[in-house]
Scaffold this motif. Structure first.
Motif, mmCIF file in Angstrom:
data_model
loop_
_atom_site.group_PDB
_atom_site.id
_atom_site.type_symbol
_atom_site.label_atom_id
_atom_site.label_comp_id
_atom_site.label_asym_id
_atom_site.label_seq_id
_atom_site.Cartn_x
_atom_site.Cartn_y
_atom_site.Cartn_z
ATOM 1 N N LEU A 72 0.853 -0.940 0.059
ATOM 2 C CA LEU A 72 -0.195 0.393 0.140
ATOM 3 C C LEU A 72 0.605 1.296 -0.014
ATOM 4 O O LEU A 72 1.919 1.085 -0.261
ATOM 5 C CB LEU A 72 -0.462 0.101 1.411
ATOM 6 C CG LEU A 72 -1.933 -1.292 1.318
ATOM 7 C CD1 LEU A 72 -2.405 -1.092 2.153
ATOM 8 C CD2 LEU A 72 -3.689 -0.958 -0.087
ATOM 9 N N ALA A 73 0.468 2.220 -0.392
ATOM 10 C CA ALA A 73 0.800 3.905 -0.393
ATOM 11 C C ALA A 73 2.359 3.929 -1.357
ATOM 12 O O ALA A 73 2.316 3.535 -1.537
ATOM 13 C CB ALA A 73 0.506 3.998 0.992
ATOM 14 N N ILE A 74 3.101 4.250 -0.146
ATOM 15 C CA ILE A 74 4.545 4.233 -1.016
ATOM 16 C C ILE A 74 5.367 2.882 -1.668
ATOM 17 O O ILE A 74 5.573 2.589 -3.007
ATOM 18 C CB ILE A 74 5.957 4.602 0.044
ATOM 19 C CG1 ILE A 74 6.897 5.300 -0.893
ATOM 20 C CG2 ILE A 74 6.160 4.297 0.781
ATOM 21 C CD1 ILE A 74 6.900 6.033 -2.105
ATOM 22 N N ASP A 75 5.046 1.916 -1.211
ATOM 23 C CA ASP A 75 5.425 1.199 -1.191
ATOM 24 C C ASP A 75 4.759 0.577 -2.443
ATOM 25 O O ASP A 75 4.948 -0.673 -3.670
ATOM 26 C CB ASP A 75 5.128 -0.831 -0.049
ATOM 27 C CG ASP A 75 6.011 -0.416 0.694
ATOM 28 O OD1 ASP A 75 6.690 0.516 1.355
ATOM 29 O OD2 ASP A 75 5.486 -0.435 1.702
ATOM 30 N N LEU A 76 3.349 0.869 -2.521
ATOM 31 C CA LEU A 76 2.312 0.390 -3.555
ATOM 32 C C LEU A 76 3.031 1.234 -5.139
ATOM 33 O O LEU A 76 2.923 1.285 -6.375
ATOM 34 C CB LEU A 76 0.730 0.779 -3.758
ATOM 35 C CG LEU A 76 -0.219 0.365 -4.795
ATOM 36 C CD1 LEU A 76 -0.201 -1.114 -5.467
ATOM 37 C CD2 LEU A 76 -1.596 1.183 -4.258
ATOM 38 N N ARG A 77 3.386 1.847 -4.641
ATOM 39 C CA ARG A 77 3.258 3.296 -5.812
ATOM 40 C C ARG A 77 5.095 3.176 -6.359
ATOM 41 O O ARG A 77 5.587 3.419 -7.625
ATOM 42 C CB ARG A 77 3.894 5.143 -5.178
ATOM 43 C CG ARG A 77 1.716 5.032 -5.041
ATOM 44 C CD ARG A 77 1.961 6.765 -4.873
ATOM 45 N NE ARG A 77 3.614 7.531 -4.140
ATOM 46 C CZ ARG A 77 2.880 7.543 -2.487
ATOM 47 N NH1 ARG A 77 2.098 7.234 -2.157
ATOM 48 N NH2 ARG A 77 3.948 8.482 -2.794
ATOM 49 N N GLY A 209 3.194 10.810 -5.853
ATOM 50 C CA GLY A 209 1.756 10.287 -5.816
ATOM 51 C C GLY A 209 1.104 11.391 -6.703
ATOM 52 O O GLY A 209 0.072 11.305 -6.658
ATOM 53 N N ILE B 258 -5.817 7.297 1.378
ATOM 54 C CA ILE B 258 -4.930 6.984 2.215
ATOM 55 C C ILE B 258 -4.179 5.872 2.184
ATOM 56 O O ILE B 258 -2.854 5.162 2.388
ATOM 57 C CB ILE B 258 -7.001 6.118 2.761
ATOM 58 C CG1 ILE B 258 -7.083 7.287 3.731
ATOM 59 C CG2 ILE B 258 -5.704 5.563 4.243
ATOM 60 C CD1 ILE B 258 -6.773 8.123 4.672
ATOM 61 N N PHE B 259 -4.797 4.680 0.643
ATOM 62 C CA PHE B 259 -4.332 3.400 0.462
ATOM 63 C C PHE B 259 -3.036 3.786 0.028
ATOM 64 O O PHE B 259 -1.859 3.287 -0.748
ATOM 65 C CB PHE B 259 -4.902 2.132 0.529
ATOM 66 C CG PHE B 259 -5.569 1.925 1.595
ATOM 67 C CD1 PHE B 259 -4.921 1.552 2.379
ATOM 68 C CD2 PHE B 259 -7.470 2.222 1.997
ATOM 69 C CE1 PHE B 259 -5.958 0.779 3.683
ATOM 70 C CE2 PHE B 259 -7.524 1.502 3.473
ATOM 71 C CZ PHE B 259 -6.788 0.551 3.999
ATOM 72 N N GLN B 260 -2.898 4.783 -1.290
ATOM 73 C CA GLN B 260 -2.353 5.491 -2.431
ATOM 74 C C GLN B 260 -1.205 6.546 -2.336
ATOM 75 O O GLN B 260 0.058 6.540 -2.308
ATOM 76 C CB GLN B 260 -3.408 5.631 -4.337
ATOM 77 C CG GLN B 260 -3.563 4.381 -3.928
ATOM 78 C CD GLN B 260 -3.686 5.114 -5.750
ATOM 79 O OE1 GLN B 260 -3.722 5.884 -6.030
ATOM 80 N NE2 GLN B 260 -4.648 4.049 -6.341
ATOM 81 N N ASN B 261 -1.893 7.516 -1.488
ATOM 82 C CA ASN B 261 -0.815 8.332 -1.009
ATOM 83 C C ASN B 261 -1.092 9.070 -0.240
ATOM 84 O O ASN B 261 -2.709 10.183 -0.077
ATOM 85 C CB ASN B 261 -1.566 9.617 -2.696
ATOM 86 C CG ASN B 261 0.268 10.514 -2.055
ATOM 87 O OD1 ASN B 261 1.175 10.001 -1.775
ATOM 88 N ND2 ASN B 261 -0.466 11.450 -2.759
ATOM 89 N N PRO B 262 -1.389 8.623 1.372
ATOM 90 C CA PRO B 262 -2.344 9.088 2.922
ATOM 91 C C PRO B 262 -1.129 10.746 2.655
ATOM 92 O O PRO B 262 -0.575 10.847 2.308
ATOM 93 C CB PRO B 262 -1.668 9.028 3.456
ATOM 94 C CG PRO B 262 -0.738 7.648 3.269
ATOM 95 C CD PRO B 262 -0.412 7.550 1.492
ATOM 96 N N GLU B 268 0.939 7.121 7.039
ATOM 97 C CA GLU B 268 2.150 5.679 5.406
ATOM 98 C C GLU B 268 2.231 4.998 5.904
ATOM 99 O O GLU B 268 2.671 4.002 5.823
ATOM 100 C CB GLU B 268 2.980 6.820 4.948
ATOM 101 C CG GLU B 268 3.775 6.302 4.594
ATOM 102 C CD GLU B 268 3.691 6.870 2.774
ATOM 103 O OE1 GLU B 268 2.622 7.513 1.918
ATOM 104 O OE2 GLU B 268 4.383 6.180 1.661
ATOM 105 N N VAL B 271 -0.361 1.958 7.333
ATOM 106 C CA VAL B 271 -0.469 1.631 6.519
ATOM 107 C C VAL B 271 0.718 0.694 5.307
ATOM 108 O O VAL B 271 -0.134 -0.618 4.521
ATOM 109 C CB VAL B 271 -1.130 2.017 5.147
ATOM 110 C CG1 VAL B 271 -2.878 2.867 5.526
ATOM 111 C CG2 VAL B 271 -0.553 3.228 4.109
ATOM 112 N N THR B 272 1.472 0.943 5.795
ATOM 113 C CA THR B 272 2.999 0.057 5.104
ATOM 114 C C THR B 272 3.532 -0.782 6.378
ATOM 115 O O THR B 272 4.650 -1.212 5.063
ATOM 116 C CB THR B 272 3.879 1.081 4.522
ATOM 117 O OG1 THR B 272 4.437 1.844 5.373
ATOM 118 C CG2 THR B 272 2.735 1.647 3.047
#
Lengths: 224, 276
Positions: A72-77, A209, B258-262, B268, B271-272
């Motif tokens: 998720l988040a930074i890891d997903l990106r 992002g 929230i899950f892509q770019n909080p 962050e 969720v990571t």
């Protein structure tokens, strides 16, 4: 370090191995043209298979991480950016091989003087590749933006070289074959710069992002 | 308003529009609004100044580590915490503009239903479990109760599985069925808001999927707030997701964001999985 972070590090290391190979392929292919070095051009063609192999390995690692770790988040990106950068690097490898082929063809022909602007365009394209990859490694959004700014300069240089080569061909019809090979080299360098731009855009997505593709600067952040 | 009257075509429609008309906002109205909610268990403050809005007919998920206050906040929303001694809440919780902390508690719990982590069917038949809330609310007419039981079980995606054994004890159902029965029981009184506290944590993936699909359907009828430890569940289900940490709401935003770019570092990190 958690297992997942170790896996991410492995993915990044693999991508850096590939980018080092591709950077060197670009350099050698250009030197092959400029210095008429058959040895350098042949090295590029020999290394292409390794680049292709790395592309498959990186995709495989990235897809496994997506499937098994649900990042998720930074890891997903990071992982989605890695998949796209991987694709751009492989294309750059192909384009370097094309340039190396042109270098081999040009060996047999007398040199056109001056060698148009190839060293200049190549220098700028290589610096864009270097900066885009440094921006990826250091998560440096500012450096990624500086790559985007260079893309137009390369396009302008290509257009200027095209005009120069066209008038050269009009005046020297017996040297059209050399001019066409040079045209192809310039075109491939310009494409390499385009892929460097893509990488810089992916880095901006990864770090901030934000999606700036296709000059879409007004789209600032995901979902905003 | 653009109206092309007969024989009088609108030549330049843009001319009659205000320059740079703002894009219409499709943000739904807020069903619940929390303002400065503080909650204490004795001298321990479990919630600090929580202010947020729950949009109507949407699924809002609360995530956060154990003890972060997300379940406490959920329970505050139908006054379940009042069953505990020595607790204190202040602030406002507006349900359609009325502070539910000062309304009649039975009325609040009818309007704001709750489903718990561990399915807790009553030691009664399947039918009587679903009919329970209606009977407590004074409904006696058999035809009304029959109809409501069938409707609620259908909405809870359980009807086809239990329609031939309504008089069997609820305890005979599987874990996933029991949880859907509890959802049916909550739905029978047609709540305006449905609160779910870790509703799938004891269920297998198939039963979990059924509940999630069910919640997608139910948001047409009601407003849903779910507390979950399963971030992928929040990501799959929720329109909005809020992250709680140490009794504070760190961030509440569109789930995708929230899950892509909080927006917040703490979110962050959580969720990571880099938290703590």
């Amino acid at each position: 370090m958690r297992h997942f972070e170790q896996e991410l590090e492995k993915l990044k290391a693999k991508l850096l191995e590939m980018s080092a190979l591709v950077e060197s392929a670009i350099y050698r292919s250009v030197q092959g043209v400029v210095e008429k070095s058959e040895d350098l051009a042949q090295q590029v063609l020999r290394n292409e298979a390794r680049v292709n192999q790395l592309e498959i390995e990186i995709d495989d690692m990235a897809i496994s991480l997506l499937a098994l770790q649900a990042p998720l988040a930074i890891d997903l990106r990071l992982i989605t950016a890695a998949i796209k950068i991987n694709n751009d690097l492989e294309r750059m490898g192909d384009l370097s091989a094309s340039i190396a082929q042109s270098a081999l063809a040009l060996m047999r022909e007398p040199v056109i003087r001056p060698m148009i602007d190839i060293p200049h365009i190549a220098g700028l394209a290589q610096s864009m590749v270097r900066k885009a990859l440094d921006a990826f490694v250091n998560r440096d959004a500012e450096m990624a933006r500086s790559v985007l700014a260079s893309d137009d300069a390369v396009d302008n240089m290509r257009t200027a070289s095209f005009h120069e080569l066209m008038s050269f061909m009009e005046k020297n019809p017996q040297q059209i074959p050399q001019a066409l090979w040079l045209l192809s080299v310039i075109r491939n360098l310009e494409r390499i710069a385009d892929h460097a731009t893509n990488i810089a855009e992916d880095v901006l997505f990864m770090v901030k992002g934000i999606d700036v593709r296709h000059h879409n600067e007004e789209r600032t952040a995901v979902n905003q | 308003m653009l109206v092309a009257t007969q024989g009088q075509p609108v030549l330049n429609p843009a001319a009659s529009l205000p320059a740079q008309a703002p894009a219409p906002k499709t943000q739904p109205a807020s069903k619940l609004i929390a303002r400065n909610i503080n909650f204490h268990y004795g001298s321990f403050q479990a919630l600090h100044d929580i202010s947020l809005e729950i949009p109507t007919h949407r699924i809002t998920a609360f995530i956060g580590p154990s003890g972060c206050g997300k379940s406490t906040f959920l329970r505050t929303m139908n006054r379940m915490n009042e069953t505990l001694r020595n607790t204190h809440v202040d602030g406002e919780l507006l349900l359609d503009g009325e502070n539910l902390l000062t309304l009649d508690v039975t009325d609040v719990r009818r309007r704001v239903g709750m489903v718990f982590q561990k399915s807790n069917p009553f030691a009664k038949t399947i039918f009587d479990n679903v009919a329970y809330g209606l009977r407590v609310n004074g409904i006696r007419k058999k035809s009304i109760i029959d109809e409501a039981v069938e409707r609620s079980l259908t909405h809870a995606a359980l009807w086809s599985e239990v329609k031939d054994k309504l008089q069997k004890p609820a305890s005979a159902l599987s874990g996933g069925q029991q949880q859907r029965l509890c959802i049916a029981r909550a739905l029978a009184v047609e709540p305006e808001v449905l609160l779910l506290d870790e509703p799938c944590s004891a269920l297998d993936p198939i039963a979990t999927l059924k509940i999630e699909e069910l919640l997608f359907q139910l948001k047409e009828m009601t407003t849903i707030v779910i507390v979950t430890h399963n971030m992928q569940q929040a990501a799959r289900l929720a329109d909005r997701t809020g992250f709680f940490l140490l009794g504070r709401l760190i961030e509440l935003d569109d789930t995708r964001r929230i899950f892509q770019n909080p927006g917040k570092k703490e979110t962050e990190d959580y969720v990571t999985g880099r938290f703590g």
